[in-house]
Motif scaffolding. Structure first.
Motif, short mmCIF file in Angstrom:
data_model
loop_
_atom_site.label_atom_id
_atom_site.label_comp_id
_atom_site.label_asym_id
_atom_site.label_seq_id
_atom_site.Cartn_x
_atom_site.Cartn_y
_atom_site.Cartn_z
N VAL A 38 0.84 -1.21 0.00
CA VAL A 38 0.00 0.00 0.00
C VAL A 38 0.88 1.26 0.00
CG1 VAL A 38 -1.66 1.33 1.34
CG2 VAL A 38 -1.99 -1.11 1.03
N LEU A 39 1.92 1.26 0.81
CA LEU A 39 2.82 2.42 0.85
C LEU A 39 3.51 2.63 -0.49
CD1 LEU A 39 4.03 4.62 2.65
CD2 LEU A 39 5.87 3.01 3.20
N THR A 40 3.94 1.54 -1.12
CA THR A 40 4.58 1.65 -2.43
C THR A 40 3.63 2.22 -3.47
OG1 THR A 40 6.00 -0.23 -1.92
CG2 THR A 40 5.77 0.35 -4.23
N GLN A 41 2.37 1.78 -3.45
CA GLN A 41 1.39 2.32 -4.39
C GLN A 41 1.14 3.80 -4.17
OE1 GLN A 41 -2.00 -0.24 -3.84
NE2 GLN A 41 -1.24 -1.78 -5.28
N ILE A 42 1.08 4.21 -2.91
CA ILE A 42 0.86 5.63 -2.61
C ILE A 42 2.06 6.46 -3.06
CG2 ILE A 42 0.65 7.29 -0.70
CD1 ILE A 42 -1.05 5.15 0.76
N VAL A 43 3.26 5.99 -2.77
CA VAL A 43 4.47 6.74 -3.16
C VAL A 43 4.57 6.83 -4.68
CG1 VAL A 43 6.99 6.65 -3.16
CG2 VAL A 43 5.74 6.31 -1.04
N LEU A 44 4.31 5.73 -5.38
CA LEU A 44 4.38 5.77 -6.84
C LEU A 44 3.32 6.70 -7.43
CD1 LEU A 44 5.11 2.05 -7.76
CD2 LEU A 44 6.61 4.02 -8.04
N PHE A 45 2.13 6.73 -6.84
CA PHE A 45 1.11 7.66 -7.30
C PHE A 45 1.57 9.11 -7.11
CE2 PHE A 45 -2.43 10.47 -6.26
CZ PHE A 45 -3.16 10.39 -7.44
N LEU A 46 2.13 9.41 -5.94
CA LEU A 46 2.59 10.78 -5.67
C LEU A 46 3.74 11.17 -6.59
CD1 LEU A 46 2.36 10.88 -1.78
CD2 LEU A 46 0.80 11.91 -3.45
N VAL A 47 4.67 10.26 -6.83
CA VAL A 47 5.79 10.56 -7.73
C VAL A 47 5.26 10.83 -9.15
CG1 VAL A 47 7.80 9.53 -8.87
CG2 VAL A 47 7.56 9.38 -6.39
N GLY A 48 4.32 9.99 -9.60
CA GLY A 48 3.73 10.20 -10.92
C GLY A 48 2.97 11.52 -11.00
N ALA A 49 2.25 11.86 -9.94
CA ALA A 49 1.50 13.12 -9.93
C ALA A 49 2.45 14.32 -9.98
CB ALA A 49 0.61 13.20 -8.70
N VAL A 50 3.52 14.26 -9.20
CA VAL A 50 4.50 15.36 -9.20
C VAL A 50 5.16 15.48 -10.57
CG1 VAL A 50 6.73 16.08 -8.26
CG2 VAL A 50 4.90 15.37 -6.72
N LEU A 51 5.51 14.35 -11.17
CA LEU A 51 6.10 14.38 -12.52
C LEU A 51 5.14 14.97 -13.54
CD1 LEU A 51 8.09 11.06 -12.93
CD2 LEU A 51 8.89 13.34 -13.44
N MET A 52 3.87 14.58 -13.47
CA MET A 52 2.89 15.09 -14.42
C MET A 52 2.67 16.59 -14.23
SD MET A 52 1.40 13.76 -16.84
CE MET A 52 0.91 14.96 -18.03
N VAL A 53 2.61 17.04 -12.99
CA VAL A 53 2.44 18.47 -12.72
C VAL A 53 3.66 19.24 -13.24
CG1 VAL A 53 2.38 20.18 -10.87
CG2 VAL A 53 0.82 18.26 -10.83
N ALA A 54 4.85 18.68 -13.03
CA ALA A 54 6.06 19.35 -13.50
C ALA A 54 6.09 19.44 -15.03
CB ALA A 54 7.29 18.62 -12.99
N ILE A 55 5.73 18.36 -15.70
CA ILE A 55 5.74 18.37 -17.17
C ILE A 55 4.67 19.32 -17.71
CG2 ILE A 55 5.23 16.95 -19.20
CD1 ILE A 55 6.56 14.61 -17.69
N ALA A 56 3.45 19.22 -17.19
CA ALA A 56 2.38 20.09 -17.68
C ALA A 56 2.65 21.55 -17.32
CB ALA A 56 1.04 19.65 -17.09
N GLY A 57 3.12 21.80 -16.10
CA GLY A 57 3.45 23.17 -15.71
C GLY A 57 4.59 23.75 -16.53
#
Length: 94
Positions: A38-57
């Motif tokens: 569960v922790l790994t899934q949460i961390v991977l989701f957050l990393v993906g979200a931060v990457l997506m925000v950085a790319i889109a921003g």
């Protein structure tokens, strides 16, 4: 009201699946594995979200900085786009 009901039902099904998995891992004595998954899934989701925000921003910032600098009514009469450009980037007083 219908949207709230759908959200409650969706949350119930999501929680029941997670709770069932927890009960299974608990019965087998591997709750640390469950919490690690569960922790790994949460961390991977957050990393993906931060990457997506950085790319889109970054793309939005790049598009804003490299936009063409057209003045109001440059191509004829005033248009709605000119009012939008003036609201977005008002001219500076020199």
């Amino acid at each position: 009201m219908a949207i709230a009901l759908v959200a409650i039902v969706a949350f119930f099904f999501l929680f029941s699946g997670i709770y069932t998995d927890y009960l299974w891992f608990d019965a087998t004595g591997f709750t640390t594995v469950f919490s690690g998954v569960v922790l790994t899934q949460i961390v991977l989701f957050l990393v993906g979200a931060v990457l997506m925000v950085a790319i889109a921003g970054g793309n939005m910032l790049l598009a804003f900085r490299t936009r063409p600098m057209f003045g109001p009514a440059m191509f004829g009469g005033a248009s709605g786009a000119d009012r939008y450009r003036m609201a977005l980037d008002p001219p500076t007083a020199s």
